[in-house]
Scaffold this motif. Structure first.
Motif, PDB file in Angstrom:
ATOM      1  N   ILE A 190     -16.875   3.715   8.228  1.00  0.00           N
ATOM      2  CA  ILE A 190     -17.555   3.283   7.002  1.00  0.00           C
ATOM      3  C   ILE A 190     -19.033   3.114   7.318  1.00  0.00           C
ATOM      4  N   ALA A 191     -19.836   4.080   6.865  1.00  0.00           N
ATOM      5  CA  ALA A 191     -21.256   4.091   7.225  1.00  0.00           C
ATOM      6  C   ALA A 191     -22.104   3.210   6.325  1.00  0.00           C
ATOM      7  N   GLY A 192     -21.741   3.104   5.057  1.00  0.00           N
ATOM      8  CA  GLY A 192     -22.575   2.326   4.148  1.00  0.00           C
ATOM      9  C   GLY A 192     -22.078   2.417   2.723  1.00  0.00           C
ATOM     10  N   PHE A 193     -22.938   1.966   1.783  1.00  0.00           N
ATOM     11  CA  PHE A 193     -22.501   1.759   0.403  1.00  0.00           C
ATOM     12  C   PHE A 193     -23.464   2.399  -0.595  1.00  0.00           C
ATOM     13  N   VAL A 194     -22.931   2.678  -1.781  1.00  0.00           N
ATOM     14  CA  VAL A 194     -23.731   3.018  -2.953  1.00  0.00           C
ATOM     15  C   VAL A 194     -23.240   2.144  -4.100  1.00  0.00           C
ATOM     16  N   ILE A 195     -24.161   1.483  -4.760  1.00  0.00           N
ATOM     17  CA  ILE A 195     -23.821   0.662  -5.920  1.00  0.00           C
ATOM     18  C   ILE A 195     -24.074   1.477  -7.180  1.00  0.00           C
ATOM     19  N   GLY A 217     -23.486  -5.195   8.412  1.00  0.00           N
ATOM     20  CA  GLY A 217     -24.184  -4.329   9.343  1.00  0.00           C
ATOM     21  C   GLY A 217     -24.287  -2.895   8.848  1.00  0.00           C
ATOM     22  N   ARG A 218     -24.101  -2.694   7.549  1.00  0.00           N
ATOM     23  CA  ARG A 218     -24.113  -1.353   6.972  1.00  0.00           C
ATOM     24  C   ARG A 218     -25.152  -1.251   5.866  1.00  0.00           C
ATOM     25  N   GLU A 219     -25.733  -0.071   5.758  1.00  0.00           N
ATOM     26  CA  GLU A 219     -26.802   0.153   4.797  1.00  0.00           C
ATOM     27  C   GLU A 219     -26.261   0.303   3.375  1.00  0.00           C
ATOM     28  N   VAL A 220     -27.065  -0.131   2.416  1.00  0.00           N
ATOM     29  CA  VAL A 220     -26.859   0.235   1.018  1.00  0.00           C
ATOM     30  C   VAL A 220     -27.750   1.450   0.781  1.00  0.00           C
ATOM     31  N   TYR A 221     -27.130   2.605   0.674  1.00  0.00           N
ATOM     32  CA  TYR A 221     -27.895   3.846   0.605  1.00  0.00           C
ATOM     33  C   TYR A 221     -28.556   4.076  -0.745  1.00  0.00           C
ATOM     34  N   GLY A 222     -28.090   3.364  -1.766  1.00  0.00           N
ATOM     35  CA  GLY A 222     -28.725   3.545  -3.056  1.00  0.00           C
ATOM     36  C   GLY A 222     -28.090   2.689  -4.136  1.00  0.00           C
TER      37      GLY A 222
END
Length: 509
Positions: A190-195, A217-222
């Protein structure tokens, strides 16, 4: 550039399909040779490929975002529910069997390799494959046999981004919980999130974005803004729960044309009516009661995966009686319901059933499913469509209408997608207006194909302008970042399926 990623979601209808399509369109505009993929889809909205394979409608839409003709590899397994417990299993575009929820677990082991092989063929053919998950990866009761979410990600070493729908509330809890419920090996992908579906002041959202980064510890990519008017080949009838009446309420002529679409319990291919809503002055709404038909100029009885059962529902709700004397278009299962008699020993096993008798036709269900891309003519217009049905309708009177018939103010056809043909749609609506006594004139220049392209471009724009596309490229080329932290409780470790013998696992691509 070569690579793949998986777009998962915190829930059904979180936005996986549109985010996948948006990434596909954005990459295609960069000149990348990209294709979509969904290992297992549960949907009653389906499409027929040029070679006669049935796949999910959403994957056909995503293929269009890539500029491709869809293929069975893009959706190797399609489940079409006929009841709460039974589904038809379609494998590589062809029906395999009707099974209940528990029987499917026995079939699943055989299907895992089918799904992996299809993905491998796409990865060999295209530079990038954007995969879409199903439901949520945090459905831990289903993890052991999963072939669509983390089971697929583990099998093919895919980095995963998780999409959360902020409009329904609880998005941060959903994002955190989705990761925390997974076992460690799954969390590592699980690399990160998009809302998705954000509307409001971005300043109020920023502290939450910072906190979810710190907590996971994961990015919100957008953060994708809410965008109206994107009713684009959705795959889940749950999307209809919050769907308002759509279409242009400003008439092109002097009056609007009101279309009521009966929301059957097992409604299928309800996207047939999207083309009607593209017309200025046509308003489309979904209905479930007789009172909602009172002001309708046209009632559409759409497709169904359970014709006999949904016909019984029509009678129980009073809608069957309310259809009499009205202007009605029946499509596929809806056409079958309008017939005089139905002989069904295949779908329901009910045998002979009385239809509504609004069209001079009989229906005989065949064991072999009809899948095709027919071309015909009506109102002097060329019509290209697709068909998906077990019920074979024989017209015994009335006037010809596409492959079906018309009797007075009632039309019936088994062809899906016919209304996407612009000239035919306008001629049909003009006829409906004349029959219903409405002073309505269709606009002369609406192109549904162009509108679909505009919507796909809008999805590409969402990704380009609201997502960290450089980070997406890094994921595609390098996979999930290494050393991502594990969240407590980290899920109870389970024995994962062994895919190590598959070509698509291990090694750099």
């Amino acid at each position: 550039m070569r690579g793949s990623l998986l777009v998962a979601g915190t829930t059904s209808d979180a936005g996986k399909s549109v985010v996948t399509a948006g990434i596909c369109r954005w990459l295609a505009r960069q000149g990348v040779k990209v294709a979509p993929y969904k290992a297992q889809n549960m949907s009653l909205n389906s499409f027929v490929t040029a070679d006669g394979a049935e796949i999910g409608r959403a994957q056909a839409m995503q293929a269009a975002a890539c500029g491709l003709e869809p293929s069975a590899d893009m959706n190797p397994i399609l489940l079409k529910p006929g009841s709460d417990r039974r589904s038809q299993v379609v494998v590589m575009g062809r029906p395999l069997a009707d099974v209940d929820a528990m029987e499917y677990w026995d079939v699943k082991d055989r299907l895992r390799q089918v799904a992996v092989d299809a993905l491998e063929r796409l990865r060999d053919t295209y530079d990038v494959v954007v995969c879409e998950g199903a439901g949520s990866p945090a459905e831990i009761n289903l993890r052991r046999g999963d072939i669509a979410n983390m089971g697929l990600a583990r099998a093919a070493s895919l980095p995963v981004i998780v999409v959360g729908d902020i409009d329904r509330g609880g998005v941060f809890a959903s994002l955190y919980g989705t990761v925390a419920l997974l076992e460690p090996a799954d969390q590592a992908l699980i690399a990160g999130f998009v809302i998705n579906k954000f509307r409001g002041a971005r300043e109020l959202l920023e502290p939450g974005l910072d906190m979810i980064r710190d907590l996971t510890g994961r990015e919100v990519y957008g953060v994708l803004p809410w965008l109206d008017g994107l009713w684009l080949d959705v795959e889940d009838s749950l999307a209809l729960d919050n769907r308002p009446a759509i279409g242009a309420r400003t008439p092109y002529g002097r009056q609007t044309l009101r279309v009521a679409v009966v929301r059957l319990p097992r409604i299928s291919n309800f996207t047939d009516v999207d083309a009607l809503a593209s017309e200025p002055g046509v308003v489309v709404r979904f209905v479930t009661s007789p009172a909602e038909l009172d002001d309708a100029d046209l009632v559409v009885l759409p497709g169904s995966r359970a014709t006999v059962s949904d016909l019984a529902w029509l009678r129980a709700t009073g809608l069957a009686d309310a259809l009499r004397g009205r202007v009605v278009l029946g499509i596929c299962g809806g056409y079958q319901m309008l017939a005089r008699t139905i002989h069904d020993g295949v779908e329901s096993g009910a045998g002979r059933v009385e239809g509504l008798g609004l069209l001079p036709a009989t229906v005989e269900f065949a064991a072999e499913k009809t899948l095709g891309r027919p071309v015909g003519e009506a109102y002097g217009c060329r019509v290209a469509a697709y068909e998906i049905h077990h019920g074979v309708v024989t017209a015994e009177g009335g006037d010809p209408f596409l492959d079906g018939c018309r009797s007075g103010s009632v039309w019936g056809t088994t062809w899906h997608g016919a209304l996407e043909n612009d000239d035919f749609r306008r001629a049909f609506l003009a006829d409906v207006a004349a029959v219903s006594g409405r002073d309505f004139t269709p606009a002369p220049d609406v192109s549904f194909a162009a509108l679909r392209e505009e919507r796909l471009d809008a999805l590409g724009d969402l990704i380009e302008h609201h997502v960290d596309t450089a980070a997406l490229l890094r994921l595609l080329e390098g996979g999930a970042p290494r050393g991502l932290p594990l969240l407590p409780p980290g899920g109870a470790p389970r024995e994962a399926p062994d895919f190590s013998h598959n070509r698509s696992v291990g090694g750099e691509r």
